[in-house]
Design a protein around this motif. Structure first.
Motif, PDB file in Angstrom:
ATOM      1  N   ALA A  72       1.203  10.553  -3.766  1.00 22.13           N
ATOM      2  CA  ALA A  72       1.700  11.758  -3.316  1.00 22.13           C
ATOM      3  C   ALA A  72       2.546  12.738  -4.452  1.00 22.13           C
ATOM      4  O   ALA A  72       2.580  13.752  -4.005  1.00 22.13           O
ATOM      5  CB  ALA A  72       2.393  11.474  -1.895  1.00 22.13           C
ATOM      6  N   SER A  73       2.976  11.877  -5.187  1.00 18.59           N
ATOM      7  CA  SER A  73       3.926  12.356  -6.154  1.00 18.59           C
ATOM      8  C   SER A  73       3.424  13.132  -7.356  1.00 18.59           C
ATOM      9  O   SER A  73       3.841  13.568  -8.202  1.00 18.59           O
ATOM     10  CB  SER A  73       4.687  11.196  -6.803  1.00 18.59           C
ATOM     11  OG  SER A  73       4.030  10.725  -7.683  1.00 18.59           O
ATOM     12  N   GLY A  74       1.946  12.875  -7.162  1.00 19.83           N
ATOM     13  CA  GLY A  74       0.960  13.675  -8.331  1.00 19.83           C
ATOM     14  C   GLY A  74       0.075  12.754  -9.241  1.00 19.83           C
ATOM     15  O   GLY A  74      -0.694  13.479 -10.080  1.00 19.83           O
ATOM     16  N   TRP A  75       0.376  11.503  -9.184  1.00 16.82           N
ATOM     17  CA  TRP A  75      -0.646  10.478  -9.896  1.00 16.82           C
ATOM     18  C   TRP A  75      -2.004  10.563  -9.105  1.00 16.82           C
ATOM     19  O   TRP A  75      -1.959  11.049  -7.856  1.00 16.82           O
ATOM     20  CB  TRP A  75      -0.045   9.123  -9.783  1.00 16.82           C
ATOM     21  CG  TRP A  75       1.160   9.142 -10.810  1.00 16.82           C
ATOM     22  CD1 TRP A  75       2.200   9.232 -10.331  1.00 16.82           C
ATOM     23  CD2 TRP A  75       1.001   8.784 -11.994  1.00 16.82           C
ATOM     24  NE1 TRP A  75       3.180   9.243 -11.643  1.00 16.82           N
ATOM     25  CE2 TRP A  75       2.501   8.902 -12.651  1.00 16.82           C
ATOM     26  CE3 TRP A  75      -0.060   8.730 -13.132  1.00 16.82           C
ATOM     27  CZ2 TRP A  75       2.546   8.742 -14.001  1.00 16.82           C
ATOM     28  CZ3 TRP A  75       0.411   8.447 -14.321  1.00 16.82           C
ATOM     29  CH2 TRP A  75       1.704   8.398 -14.957  1.00 16.82           C
ATOM     30  N   ARG A  82       0.856  -1.241   0.068  1.00 22.73           N
ATOM     31  CA  ARG A  82      -0.077  -0.042   0.116  1.00 22.73           C
ATOM     32  C   ARG A  82       1.045   1.323  -0.100  1.00 22.73           C
ATOM     33  O   ARG A  82       0.323   2.305  -0.410  1.00 22.73           O
ATOM     34  CB  ARG A  82      -1.152  -0.026   1.205  1.00 22.73           C
ATOM     35  CG  ARG A  82      -1.852  -1.403   1.144  1.00 22.73           C
ATOM     36  CD  ARG A  82      -2.630  -1.606   2.225  1.00 22.73           C
ATOM     37  NE  ARG A  82      -3.347  -0.425   2.909  1.00 22.73           N
ATOM     38  CZ  ARG A  82      -3.625  -0.452   4.292  1.00 22.73           C
ATOM     39  NH1 ARG A  82      -3.293  -1.457   5.262  1.00 22.73           N
ATOM     40  NH2 ARG A  82      -4.431   0.584   4.891  1.00 22.73           N
ATOM     41  N   ALA A  83       2.003   1.167   0.631  1.00 32.08           N
ATOM     42  CA  ALA A  83       2.957   2.345   0.538  1.00 32.08           C
ATOM     43  C   ALA A  83       3.345   2.797  -0.739  1.00 32.08           C
ATOM     44  O   ALA A  83       3.640   4.016  -0.995  1.00 32.08           O
ATOM     45  CB  ALA A  83       4.355   1.879   1.402  1.00 32.08           C
ATOM     46  N   PHE A  84       3.309   1.867  -1.747  1.00 32.72           N
ATOM     47  CA  PHE A  84       3.963   2.252  -3.036  1.00 32.72           C
ATOM     48  C   PHE A  84       2.464   3.278  -3.732  1.00 32.72           C
ATOM     49  O   PHE A  84       2.889   3.826  -4.310  1.00 32.72           O
ATOM     50  CB  PHE A  84       3.881   0.952  -4.150  1.00 32.72           C
ATOM     51  CG  PHE A  84       5.132   0.212  -3.910  1.00 32.72           C
ATOM     52  CD1 PHE A  84       6.142   0.995  -4.807  1.00 32.72           C
ATOM     53  CD2 PHE A  84       5.316  -0.819  -2.941  1.00 32.72           C
ATOM     54  CE1 PHE A  84       7.614   0.360  -4.657  1.00 32.72           C
ATOM     55  CE2 PHE A  84       6.806  -1.315  -3.166  1.00 32.72           C
ATOM     56  CZ  PHE A  84       7.687  -1.067  -4.031  1.00 32.72           C
ATOM     57  N   LEU A  85       1.490   2.767  -3.584  1.00 36.06           N
ATOM     58  CA  LEU A  85       0.307   3.581  -4.004  1.00 36.06           C
ATOM     59  C   LEU A  85       0.234   5.137  -3.213  1.00 36.06           C
ATOM     60  O   LEU A  85       0.191   6.087  -3.898  1.00 36.06           O
ATOM     61  CB  LEU A  85      -0.939   3.029  -3.763  1.00 36.06           C
ATOM     62  CG  LEU A  85      -1.535   1.849  -4.812  1.00 36.06           C
ATOM     63  CD1 LEU A  85      -0.480   0.648  -5.033  1.00 36.06           C
ATOM     64  CD2 LEU A  85      -2.940   1.435  -4.568  1.00 36.06           C
ATOM     65  N   ASP A  86       0.503   5.084  -1.933  1.00 36.65           N
ATOM     66  CA  ASP A  86       0.795   6.136  -1.364  1.00 36.65           C
ATOM     67  C   ASP A  86       1.720   7.081  -1.882  1.00 36.65           C
ATOM     68  O   ASP A  86       1.430   8.315  -2.044  1.00 36.65           O
ATOM     69  CB  ASP A  86       1.208   6.033   0.162  1.00 36.65           C
ATOM     70  CG  ASP A  86       0.211   5.319   0.929  1.00 36.65           C
ATOM     71  OD1 ASP A  86      -1.058   5.628   0.973  1.00 36.65           O
ATOM     72  OD2 ASP A  86       0.550   4.748   2.141  1.00 36.65           O
ATOM     73  N   ALA A 121      -3.887   8.231 -13.198  1.00 35.18           N
ATOM     74  CA  ALA A 121      -3.577   9.247 -14.200  1.00 35.18           C
ATOM     75  C   ALA A 121      -2.839  10.379 -13.723  1.00 35.18           C
ATOM     76  O   ALA A 121      -2.962  10.754 -12.771  1.00 35.18           O
ATOM     77  CB  ALA A 121      -5.006   9.608 -15.141  1.00 35.18           C
ATOM     78  N   THR A 122      -2.331  11.006 -14.610  1.00 34.16           N
ATOM     79  CA  THR A 122      -1.613  12.253 -14.252  1.00 34.16           C
ATOM     80  C   THR A 122      -2.799  13.447 -14.073  1.00 34.16           C
ATOM     81  O   THR A 122      -3.668  13.247 -14.622  1.00 34.16           O
ATOM     82  CB  THR A 122      -0.678  12.785 -15.383  1.00 34.16           C
ATOM     83  OG1 THR A 122      -1.455  12.872 -16.811  1.00 34.16           O
ATOM     84  CG2 THR A 122       0.479  11.768 -15.537  1.00 34.16           C
ATOM     85  N   GLU A 123      -2.293  14.331 -13.313  1.00 29.21           N
ATOM     86  CA  GLU A 123      -3.431  15.106 -13.036  1.00 29.21           C
ATOM     87  C   GLU A 123      -4.135  16.039 -14.154  1.00 29.21           C
ATOM     88  O   GLU A 123      -5.207  16.144 -14.330  1.00 29.21           O
ATOM     89  CB  GLU A 123      -2.556  16.571 -12.131  1.00 29.21           C
ATOM     90  CG  GLU A 123      -3.527  17.707 -11.796  1.00 29.21           C
ATOM     91  CD  GLU A 123      -4.672  17.276 -11.245  1.00 29.21           C
ATOM     92  OE1 GLU A 123      -5.861  17.622 -11.567  1.00 29.21           O
ATOM     93  OE2 GLU A 123      -4.530  16.358 -10.199  1.00 29.21           O
ATOM     94  N   LYS A 124      -3.168  16.258 -15.463  1.00 24.69           N
ATOM     95  CA  LYS A 124      -3.717  17.085 -16.627  1.00 24.69           C
ATOM     96  C   LYS A 124      -4.695  16.139 -17.135  1.00 24.69           C
ATOM     97  O   LYS A 124      -5.817  16.572 -17.451  1.00 24.69           O
ATOM     98  CB  LYS A 124      -2.445  17.006 -17.311  1.00 24.69           C
ATOM     99  CG  LYS A 124      -2.892  17.658 -18.789  1.00 24.69           C
ATOM    100  CD  LYS A 124      -1.687  17.863 -19.645  1.00 24.69           C
ATOM    101  CE  LYS A 124      -2.040  18.594 -21.158  1.00 24.69           C
ATOM    102  NZ  LYS A 124      -0.935  18.675 -21.799  1.00 24.69           N
ATOM    103  N   LEU A 125      -4.610  14.594 -17.260  1.00 24.02           N
ATOM    104  CA  LEU A 125      -5.608  13.993 -17.736  1.00 24.02           C
ATOM    105  C   LEU A 125      -6.613  13.494 -16.679  1.00 24.02           C
ATOM    106  O   LEU A 125      -7.989  13.660 -17.227  1.00 24.02           O
ATOM    107  CB  LEU A 125      -5.246  12.579 -18.355  1.00 24.02           C
ATOM    108  CG  LEU A 125      -5.971  11.564 -18.953  1.00 24.02           C
ATOM    109  CD1 LEU A 125      -6.684  12.259 -20.126  1.00 24.02           C
ATOM    110  CD2 LEU A 125      -5.476  10.371 -19.233  1.00 24.02           C
ATOM    111  N   ALA A 126      -6.504  13.255 -15.474  1.00 23.90           N
ATOM    112  CA  ALA A 126      -7.459  13.092 -14.515  1.00 23.90           C
ATOM    113  C   ALA A 126      -8.315  14.363 -14.415  1.00 23.90           C
ATOM    114  O   ALA A 126      -9.704  14.135 -13.959  1.00 23.90           O
ATOM    115  CB  ALA A 126      -6.826  12.681 -13.099  1.00 23.90           C
ATOM    116  N   ALA A 127      -7.819  15.521 -14.462  1.00 27.62           N
ATOM    117  CA  ALA A 127      -8.851  16.858 -14.403  1.00 27.62           C
ATOM    118  C   ALA A 127     -10.020  16.727 -15.507  1.00 27.62           C
ATOM    119  O   ALA A 127     -10.815  17.465 -15.094  1.00 27.62           O
ATOM    120  CB  ALA A 127      -8.075  17.872 -14.336  1.00 27.62           C
ATOM    121  N   THR A 128      -9.693  15.926 -16.512  1.00 22.34           N
ATOM    122  CA  THR A 128     -10.880  15.883 -17.663  1.00 22.34           C
ATOM    123  C   THR A 128     -11.724  14.846 -17.335  1.00 22.34           C
ATOM    124  O   THR A 128     -12.758  14.734 -18.112  1.00 22.34           O
ATOM    125  CB  THR A 128     -10.146  15.628 -18.808  1.00 22.34           C
ATOM    126  OG1 THR A 128      -9.714  14.489 -19.132  1.00 22.34           O
ATOM    127  CG2 THR A 128      -8.731  16.503 -19.372  1.00 22.34           C
TER     128      THR A 128
END
Length: 263
Positions: A187-190, A179-183, A228-235
């Motif tokens: 945290a890094s922006g995904w 689970r720490a990998f997902l954390d 997703a990256t924030e740019k895509l997730a925002a859509t």
């Protein structure tokens, strides 16, 4: 752009159990498939006409295998992660060109088994995946396309992602070190797209054991994820789990996770 991710548990078996009907009704633009257990020609044949397919095949026949299938041509494919060249667990390719391009990856993480070599392999894969995620974010920041990585992570991130989370403490799929990998990724922006859209609720689950009454009682796991990256997730405009209406209508033990991106 509608992107559907699903662990088909063998594409031939899924085809026999009714996957074509779901595919015709849902009509996604991109399919990210896991555990196809067949070569790219067979995948294309099972999907029908009009699909471009890139696949990473497992060297061990009848195991693993991941694919990206698109209605539009695919380019710049990457078929593995370093150290896992024959495993058939990672494939990525770009859909579209110019400002419309999206980088799409399909991933199938090991199930693992606590205290065994299988778990060691899973942790090594997650480490290699973390490196690649960093590279993909850096490429996007340098002007590359936005990215979605979707598939079967075989990890429940939080207690909201497993109905019986208490009974799975200490077991593969819910270990703190997994689970720490997902954390770290988030945290890094995904972005966990479905969790963002659904909010802090239980599930919605995407996998249920074939055994017992797990499906009927919704005693499932949310392990099939769009990251997703924030740019895509925002859509992202919607996220659906295409849960079958009944146990005997399932074409896999996983349900498709479908996200609509406004690109």
């Amino acid at each position: 752009m509608v992107v559907a991710s699903v662990n088909v548990n063998g594409i031939r078996a899924a085809h026999r159990r009714g996957m074509p009907e779901w595919l015709q009704q849902r009509d996604p633009d991109v399919l990210l498939l896991q555990e196809v257990r067949a070569d790219a020609d067979t995948v294309a044949e099972q999907l029908g006409e009009g699909w471009h397919v890139v696949e990473a095949v497992c060297a061990q026949k009848g195991r693993s295998g991941v694919a990206v299938a698109s209605r539009r041509p695919l380019r710049d494919a990457v078929l593995t992660l370093p150290g896992f060249e024959t495993d058939g667990r990672w494939v990525e390719a770009t859909v579209g060109d110019g400002p419309d391009a999206v980088r799409c990856a399909s991933v199938y993480v090991h199930s693992g088994e606590a205290g065994t070599d299988r778990q060691v392999d899973k942790m090594r894969f997650l480490a290699a995946m973390s490196v690649r995620l960093g590279e993909l974010r850096a490429a996007e920041a340098a002007g590359g396309p936005p990215v979605v990585v979707a598939g079967d992570l075989n990890i429940g991130h939080t207690e909201r992602d497993i109905r019986n989370w208490k009974g799975n403490r200490g077991k593969a799929g819910f270990l703190p070190e997994e689970r720490a990998f997902l954390d770290a990724w988030y945290a890094s922006g995904w972005v966990d797209v479905s969790r963002r859209l659904h909010g802090d609720v239980e599930g919605p689950f995407s996998w249920w054991s074939w055994r017992g009454k797990a499906f009927d009682t919704d005693a499932g796991w949310r392990i099939d994820v769009h990251v997703a990256t924030e740019k895509l997730a925002a859509t992202a405009r919607f996220s659906d789990v295409d849960r079958a209406v009944a146990y005997d209508r399932r074409f896999s033990d996983h349900a498709p996770v479908v996200v609509g991106y406004d690109v």
